[in-house]
Scaffold this motif. Sequence first.
Motif, short mmCIF file in Angstrom:
data_model
loop_
_atom_site.label_atom_id
_atom_site.label_comp_id
_atom_site.label_asym_id
_atom_site.label_seq_id
_atom_site.Cartn_x
_atom_site.Cartn_y
_atom_site.Cartn_z
N SER A 194 60.12 21.82 15.62
CA SER A 194 61.06 20.91 16.27
C SER A 194 61.98 21.71 17.17
N GLY A 195 62.53 21.05 18.18
CA GLY A 195 63.44 21.71 19.10
C GLY A 195 63.03 21.51 20.53
N ASP A 196 63.81 22.07 21.44
CA ASP A 196 63.52 21.98 22.87
C ASP A 196 62.76 23.22 23.32
N PHE A 197 61.64 23.00 23.95
CA PHE A 197 60.81 24.09 24.42
C PHE A 197 60.49 23.90 25.89
N ALA A 198 60.30 25.02 26.59
CA ALA A 198 60.01 24.95 28.02
C ALA A 198 58.67 24.28 28.28
N SER A 199 57.74 24.43 27.35
CA SER A 199 56.40 23.83 27.47
C SER A 199 56.08 23.10 26.17
N PRO A 200 55.13 22.15 26.20
CA PRO A 200 54.76 21.42 24.99
C PRO A 200 54.21 22.36 23.90
N VAL A 201 54.48 22.01 22.65
CA VAL A 201 53.97 22.76 21.51
C VAL A 201 53.21 21.80 20.60
N ALA A 202 52.29 22.34 19.81
CA ALA A 202 51.45 21.53 18.94
C ALA A 202 51.29 22.22 17.60
N GLY A 203 50.78 21.46 16.62
CA GLY A 203 50.48 22.00 15.30
C GLY A 203 49.01 21.80 14.98
N LEU A 204 48.48 22.67 14.13
CA LEU A 204 47.08 22.58 13.74
C LEU A 204 46.78 21.26 13.04
N ASP A 205 47.79 20.68 12.40
CA ASP A 205 47.57 19.40 11.70
C ASP A 205 47.22 18.26 12.65
N GLU A 206 47.43 18.46 13.96
CA GLU A 206 47.10 17.41 14.92
C GLU A 206 45.60 17.34 15.19
N THR A 207 44.87 18.38 14.86
CA THR A 207 43.44 18.40 15.14
C THR A 207 42.58 18.52 13.90
N LEU A 208 43.20 18.53 12.72
CA LEU A 208 42.46 18.57 11.47
C LEU A 208 42.89 17.41 10.58
N PRO A 209 41.97 16.80 9.83
CA PRO A 209 42.36 15.72 8.93
C PRO A 209 43.27 16.20 7.81
N ALA A 210 43.12 17.47 7.41
CA ALA A 210 43.98 18.07 6.39
C ALA A 210 44.02 19.57 6.63
N LEU A 211 45.18 20.15 6.45
CA LEU A 211 45.31 21.60 6.63
C LEU A 211 44.63 22.33 5.47
N PRO A 212 43.84 23.38 5.76
CA PRO A 212 43.22 24.16 4.69
C PRO A 212 44.27 25.01 3.99
N PRO A 213 43.98 25.48 2.78
CA PRO A 213 44.90 26.42 2.12
C PRO A 213 45.11 27.65 2.99
N ALA A 214 46.29 28.25 2.88
CA ALA A 214 46.62 29.39 3.72
C ALA A 214 45.64 30.53 3.54
N HIS A 215 45.18 30.78 2.31
CA HIS A 215 44.25 31.89 2.10
C HIS A 215 42.91 31.62 2.78
N ALA A 216 42.47 30.36 2.81
CA ALA A 216 41.21 30.03 3.47
C ALA A 216 41.33 30.20 4.98
N LEU A 217 42.46 29.78 5.53
CA LEU A 217 42.69 29.89 6.96
C LEU A 217 42.78 31.36 7.38
N LEU A 218 43.52 32.15 6.63
CA LEU A 218 43.67 33.56 6.95
C LEU A 218 42.33 34.29 6.84
N ALA A 219 41.55 33.96 5.82
CA ALA A 219 40.25 34.61 5.66
C ALA A 219 39.34 34.31 6.84
N SER A 220 39.34 33.06 7.29
CA SER A 220 38.52 32.68 8.43
C SER A 220 38.94 33.46 9.68
N ILE A 221 40.24 33.61 9.90
CA ILE A 221 40.72 34.32 11.08
C ILE A 221 40.39 35.81 10.99
N LEU A 222 40.57 36.42 9.82
CA LEU A 222 40.28 37.84 9.68
C LEU A 222 38.79 38.12 9.86
#
Length: 262
Positions: A157-185
């Motif tokens: 939340s807040g004022d930003f110079a450009s639009p911002v988004a969250g991963l929850d906007e493109t996924l039906p449910a956010l994965p657990p943090a460990h699953a997300l980090l493992a996928s990225i690594l």
Amino acid sequence: MSFIDLAQLKERLGPLAGRFDVDALDECDSTNSELLRRAAGGAPSGSTVVAQRQLAGRGRRGRNWISQPQDSLTFSLLWRLPSGQPPSGLSLAVGLALLEALQAQGAQHLALKWPNDLLYLRAGESAKLAGILIELSSDARGMLACIGIGLNLRAPSGDFASPVAGLDETLPALPPAHALLASILRALAQRLDTFTQAGFAPLQADWMRHHAWQDSPVNLLADGALEISGLCRGVDADGALLLETGEGLQRILAGDLSLRRA
């Protein structure tokens, strides 16, 4: 209990688990600062610091990176580049790996912006989903890259110079943090191995396939002022931005410039 389940993270990393030494912190000033201190003390390539809260997170040009518990995934990875390997294009390789990791989790409508942003394309606009900050140091064995990634799980939340988004906007449910980090690594290991061996050139075509503003009119800003305008023609094999102007095709390498759609 840590917000990152390290046992499950190791299990999901599988054969790659031995390449990453992950430390999950409740809070720190910034994961890049913390990891750079550890690098100065001899931390090896593959060292990773992930924090639930950053008290002084940094973005490009000294900007603050807002990190709220549960609303973002912020971490830094230490990666060694061999002597003589130029770092040009490294942020693009990292952005490509990040996009592919999120796509593997089911995320859609993602795109890459030169030199270090991941965008979510929605309703006729592009919104920043993640940012990358790379800081370099060197020692007798070559160059060390401290790769910082800040991913919005939910839009801040807040004022930003450009639009911002969250991963929850493109996924039906956010994965657990460990699953997300493992996928990225896992994705980072694959793409960074290629970059370490051959630079950005083998990754250029894949990056271009996800380029947000290919052949679009753009403005380049320096310190908020218009520097140059032209048609964005993608990037070359070194990761330089290609901008077609009235004076011909120009290569832009300066990382302190901001790219905006015209």
